[in-house]
Design a protein around this motif. Structure first.
Motif, PDB file in Angstrom:
ATOM      1  N   ARG A  74       0.779  -1.184  -0.100  1.00 16.82           N
ATOM      2  CA  ARG A  74       0.028   0.006   0.243  1.00 16.82           C
ATOM      3  C   ARG A  74       0.871   1.279  -0.048  1.00 16.82           C
ATOM      4  O   ARG A  74       1.950   1.269   0.623  1.00 16.82           O
ATOM      5  N   LEU A  75       0.622   2.245  -0.872  1.00 16.72           N
ATOM      6  CA  LEU A  75       1.413   3.364  -0.770  1.00 16.72           C
ATOM      7  C   LEU A  75       1.161   4.256   0.457  1.00 16.72           C
ATOM      8  O   LEU A  75      -0.234   4.743   0.733  1.00 16.72           O
ATOM      9  N   GLY A  76       1.979   4.433   1.086  1.00 11.84           N
ATOM     10  CA  GLY A  76       1.904   5.168   2.427  1.00 11.84           C
ATOM     11  C   GLY A  76       1.845   4.329   3.610  1.00 11.84           C
ATOM     12  O   GLY A  76       2.050   4.844   4.751  1.00 11.84           O
ATOM     13  N   GLY A  77       1.846   3.110   3.204  1.00 12.54           N
ATOM     14  CA  GLY A  77       2.022   2.076   4.617  1.00 12.54           C
ATOM     15  C   GLY A  77       0.589   1.331   4.718  1.00 12.54           C
ATOM     16  O   GLY A  77      -0.121   1.908   4.385  1.00 12.54           O
ATOM     17  N   ALA A  78       0.815   0.141   5.531  1.00 12.59           N
ATOM     18  CA  ALA A  78      -0.173  -0.608   5.761  1.00 12.59           C
ATOM     19  C   ALA A  78      -1.638   0.157   6.132  1.00 12.59           C
ATOM     20  O   ALA A  78      -2.873  -0.195   6.101  1.00 12.59           O
ATOM     21  N   ASP A  79      -1.553   1.257   7.049  1.00 13.31           N
ATOM     22  CA  ASP A  79      -2.480   1.920   7.609  1.00 13.31           C
ATOM     23  C   ASP A  79      -3.023   3.251   6.684  1.00 13.31           C
ATOM     24  O   ASP A  79      -4.129   3.807   6.938  1.00 13.31           O
ATOM     25  N   ALA A  80      -2.473   3.294   5.609  1.00 10.98           N
ATOM     26  CA  ALA A  80      -2.708   4.545   4.950  1.00 10.98           C
ATOM     27  C   ALA A  80      -3.842   4.342   4.434  1.00 10.98           C
ATOM     28  O   ALA A  80      -4.324   3.142   3.669  1.00 10.98           O
ATOM     29  N   ARG A  81      -4.895   5.348   4.080  1.00  8.59           N
ATOM     30  CA  ARG A  81      -6.269   5.371   3.347  1.00  8.59           C
ATOM     31  C   ARG A  81      -6.203   6.357   2.314  1.00  8.59           C
ATOM     32  O   ARG A  81      -5.677   7.543   2.673  1.00  8.59           O
ATOM     33  N   ALA A 127       6.908   5.378  -8.711  1.00  7.21           N
ATOM     34  CA  ALA A 127       8.091   5.361  -8.207  1.00  7.21           C
ATOM     35  C   ALA A 127       8.147   6.664  -7.345  1.00  7.21           C
ATOM     36  O   ALA A 127       8.771   6.480  -6.135  1.00  7.21           O
ATOM     37  N   LEU A 128       7.559   7.763  -7.485  1.00 14.15           N
ATOM     38  CA  LEU A 128       7.460   8.836  -6.799  1.00 14.15           C
ATOM     39  C   LEU A 128       6.779   8.506  -5.499  1.00 14.15           C
ATOM     40  O   LEU A 128       7.144   9.256  -4.242  1.00 14.15           O
ATOM     41  N   ALA A 129       5.496   7.897  -5.595  1.00 15.81           N
ATOM     42  CA  ALA A 129       4.616   7.448  -4.250  1.00 15.81           C
ATOM     43  C   ALA A 129       5.444   6.746  -3.505  1.00 15.81           C
ATOM     44  O   ALA A 129       5.321   6.919  -2.154  1.00 15.81           O
ATOM     45  N   LYS A 146       9.154   5.499   1.943  1.00 17.63           N
ATOM     46  CA  LYS A 146      10.559   5.649   2.322  1.00 17.63           C
ATOM     47  C   LYS A 146      10.730   6.902   2.903  1.00 17.63           C
ATOM     48  O   LYS A 146      11.857   7.033   3.432  1.00 17.63           O
ATOM     49  N   GLY A 147       9.950   7.995   2.963  1.00 20.01           N
ATOM     50  CA  GLY A 147      10.121   9.163   3.591  1.00 20.01           C
ATOM     51  C   GLY A 147      11.094  10.093   3.120  1.00 20.01           C
ATOM     52  O   GLY A 147      11.319  10.821   3.698  1.00 20.01           O
ATOM     53  N   ILE A 156      -0.288  12.613 -10.239  1.00 18.25           N
ATOM     54  CA  ILE A 156      -0.967  11.383  -9.975  1.00 18.25           C
ATOM     55  C   ILE A 156      -0.401  10.961  -8.565  1.00 18.25           C
ATOM     56  O   ILE A 156      -1.257  10.492  -7.728  1.00 18.25           O
ATOM     57  N   ALA A 157       0.774  10.971  -8.202  1.00 27.71           N
ATOM     58  CA  ALA A 157       1.466  10.330  -7.114  1.00 27.71           C
ATOM     59  C   ALA A 157       0.983  11.371  -5.822  1.00 27.71           C
ATOM     60  O   ALA A 157       0.539  10.838  -4.847  1.00 27.71           O
ATOM     61  N   ARG A 158       0.798  12.563  -6.167  1.00 26.45           N
ATOM     62  CA  ARG A 158       0.314  13.418  -5.066  1.00 26.45           C
ATOM     63  C   ARG A 158      -1.172  13.195  -4.651  1.00 26.45           C
ATOM     64  O   ARG A 158      -1.121  13.307  -3.508  1.00 26.45           O
ATOM     65  N   VAL A 159      -2.055  12.502  -5.363  1.00 30.19           N
ATOM     66  CA  VAL A 159      -3.552  12.531  -4.958  1.00 30.19           C
ATOM     67  C   VAL A 159      -3.617  10.918  -5.015  1.00 30.19           C
ATOM     68  O   VAL A 159      -4.872  10.590  -5.080  1.00 30.19           O
ATOM     69  N   SER A 160      -2.724  10.128  -4.707  1.00 30.70           N
ATOM     70  CA  SER A 160      -2.869   8.556  -4.890  1.00 30.70           C
ATOM     71  C   SER A 160      -2.447   7.945  -3.760  1.00 30.70           C
ATOM     72  O   SER A 160      -2.398   6.713  -3.532  1.00 30.70           O
ATOM     73  N   ARG A 161      -2.273   8.482  -2.425  1.00 31.58           N
ATOM     74  CA  ARG A 161      -1.683   7.926  -1.233  1.00 31.58           C
ATOM     75  C   ARG A 161      -3.045   7.195  -0.779  1.00 31.58           C
ATOM     76  O   ARG A 161      -4.140   7.476  -0.881  1.00 31.58           O
ATOM     77  N   GLY A 162      -2.565   5.952  -0.276  1.00 28.23           N
ATOM     78  CA  GLY A 162      -3.441   5.075   0.250  1.00 28.23           C
ATOM     79  C   GLY A 162      -3.905   4.097  -0.657  1.00 28.23           C
ATOM     80  O   GLY A 162      -4.569   2.817  -0.217  1.00 28.23           O
ATOM     81  N   ARG A 163      -3.632   4.067  -1.904  1.00 31.05           N
ATOM     82  CA  ARG A 163      -3.834   2.919  -2.747  1.00 31.05           C
ATOM     83  C   ARG A 163      -2.977   1.803  -2.827  1.00 31.05           C
ATOM     84  O   ARG A 163      -1.820   1.966  -2.679  1.00 31.05           O
ATOM     85  N   THR A 164      -3.359   0.560  -2.876  1.00 35.42           N
ATOM     86  CA  THR A 164      -2.548  -0.556  -2.956  1.00 35.42           C
ATOM     87  C   THR A 164      -1.772  -0.234  -4.437  1.00 35.42           C
ATOM     88  O   THR A 164      -2.259   0.112  -5.305  1.00 35.42           O
TER      89      THR A 164
END
Length: 531
Positions: free
Chosen positions: A91-98, A183-185, A191-192, A359-367
């Protein structure tokens, strides 16, 4: 979040500069200075610039055609591999990201940022042109050498014309966006690292990525974005000007197009000032609604079954001919591939930093699996429906009455591509109203492209910050408009194509390396998930 990748990143974080700008000194200074020099030289030496631009186009499309075909084909295979691999569960942002945005808002922003003016400019032009002039594969053309219509040749030529259009606007281009955005996400949310292109190359260069090597990567991204956007803005200005000529009899010339760019850039500056949620998001959603109204009017006011058949016939033929159309070698249609396909592949690569970052900017939380499938398939399907309906209706108008068809006049006889969609609308009810709506849509696409592009360039030149000062984003929105203007003055369409292909060559190499760093980052994420 993995903090092992954060060593040395403070070297690139933006610093407060003149006029309240929050910049990364080297990237901002070199990008801004080089852009200004390019603008000045093109204005001072327009004829010499035009000659250089044409040489760049000839080299890129004639000599490197095989290279672009192989690279973009590889991006599709890489994207599909991510879907079926175990990495798809990351998941982009980690397991808890939505997700921050609903599917509707997410798709609306993908739609306006990643498609833009092309839906209007090419939806009639390409199917008609390919079916009657360029033909993606060698088949009998509907109009013979004597200009007489051969009805037996219509079905195959029309199907291939639509399939060729689907090729240029379908999964190939969106696979390019998938690589960049994923890649960006991953490197930002998982990775912070700073939201910057250079961050993706930490696995390759290590801490050295925060030095001059990373500067080069980010500067390439800035120029790639600038010229990709300038091409879209130039095409948008041409179509808006053509529409104003069609409806209001306004002169079609470079001066009018420059005025259009200036006015729309001014509106974009207001949107930039309002921010992502207050400006771009609202414009994107409004544009989605207007586009849907426009589409359904054309579908139901025109021959509905003909439009739907255009979509279905084009889709079936596209799937059937996908491999031959995508092949880099062994084809009989070099002129078609070099004049059309290679320009598109270069354009998609050139747009990748801009659209990918957005796209990366608005896609956090997706697998990863959800992200790849949605970005690859949902916009492609929408484009196929739109261009299949518009193209199918235009082809039907053309063959039903070739002698009086404006579509034939604008696309085949007297090539005026910016008028092609207006030629199709002219044969439908309420042509004046729908033509005005088409102009409005073109202008809003224009604004959203400029807005989102300035957001991306600003992020790169601020060292990865997503909340840099507004004046800084306004500066880049202004530069985008100026680059589009000087390209129009310095050579028109050839100059626009040259800007795209020149920046796409080096940046495509950058993106190939990204596939390696994506794989390495996903391996680390999967290892952490499994404990």
């Amino acid at each position: 979040m993995n903090t092992d990748y954060q060593i040395g990143q403070d070297n690139i974080v933006g610093k407060l500069g003149p006029f309240g700008f929050d910049i990364h000194n080297r990237v901002f200074a070199i990008s801004a200075l080089a852009s200004i020099i390019f603008i000045v030289l093109t204005l001072v030496f327009p004829e010499q610039a035009g000659s250089i631009f044409q040489s760049v186009v000839n080299f890129s499309t004639g000599t490197l055609d095989w290279y672009f075909m192989i690279v973009v084909d590889f991006f599709i295979l890489f994207s599909l591999w991510l879907v079926v691999s175990p990495y798809g569960s990351v998941r982009l942002g980690g397991a808890d990201a939505r997700p921050e945005y609903s599917y509707l808002s997410w798709f609306a922003m993908l739609f306006t940022a990643g498609i833009g003016i092309g839906l209007l400019f090419f939806s009639v032009l390409e199917p008609v042109y390919h079916a009657n002039v360029s033909l993606p594969l060698s088949v009998l053309p509907p109009f013979g050498e004597d200009g007489a219509l051969n009805p037996d040749a219509i079905p195959e030529a029309s199907a291939l014309g639509l399939a060729g259009t689907f090729l240029h606007w379908g999964i190939h281009g969106w696979a390019v966006y998938v690589v960049m955005a994923l890649a960006l996400a991953l490197f930002t949310y998982n990775k912070g690292l700073p939201f910057s292109i250079r961050s993706v190359f930490f696995p390759v260069f290590g801490d050295a990525v925060w030095g001059w090597r990373g500067d080069i990567i980010d500067i390439l991204a800035v120029f790639s974005t600038l010229f990709g956007l300038a091409t879209a803005l130039g095409l948008g200005a041409q179509q808006a000007n053509a529409g104003m000529n069609f409806v209001f009899d306004l002169a079609v010339n470079t001066t009018t197009q420059v005025i259009v760019i200036v006015l729309v850039t001014a509106v974009a500056l207001v949107s930039v000032w309002r921010g992502l949620d207050g400006g771009l998001k609202k414009l994107a959603e409004m544009n989605m609604i207007l586009a849907m109204l426009f589409f359904f009017f054309v579908l139901f006011a025109g021959p509905t079954l003909v439009g739907l058949d255009g979509f279905w016939t084009g889709l079936v033929t596209y799937v059937k001919e996908l491999i031959p159309l995508s092949a880099p070698f062994g084809r009989e249609d070099d002129a078609y591939r070099q004049s059309w396909t290679i320009f598109y592949w270069a354009w998609w690569v050139s747009w990748a930093p801009f659209v990918g970052m957005f796209i990366a900017r608005v896609s956090r939380g997706r697998t990863v699996r959800e992200f790849v499938l949605c970005v690859l398939l949902i916009p492609s399907l929408f484009i196929f429906i739109w261009m299949g309906v518009f193209g199918g209706i235009a082809l039907d108008q053309l063959y039903a009455d070739p002698e009086s068809s404006l579509v034939k006049d604008y696309v085949i006889d007297n090539y005026r591509p910016e008028l092609s969609v207006f030629g199709m609308l002219n044969e439908l009810p309420l042509a004046d109203v729908t033509s005005v709506l088409a102009i409005i849509l073109a202008l809003i696409f224009f604004v959203t492209s400029s807005d989102s592009g300035s957001l991306v360039i600003d992020t790169i030149t601020a060292g990865g910050k997503v909340d840099a000062p507004r004046p800084q984003r306004m500066f880049w929105a202004t530069v985008e408009g100026l680059v589009a203007i000087v390209l129009l003055i310095g050579g028109g369409l050839s100059a626009l194509q040259a800007g795209v292909t020149a920046t796409a060559i080096p940046f495509s190499i950058v993106m190939l390396v990204m596939c390696y760093t994506i794989t390495k980052a996903l391996k680390g994420e999967l290892r952490r998930i499994r404990g």
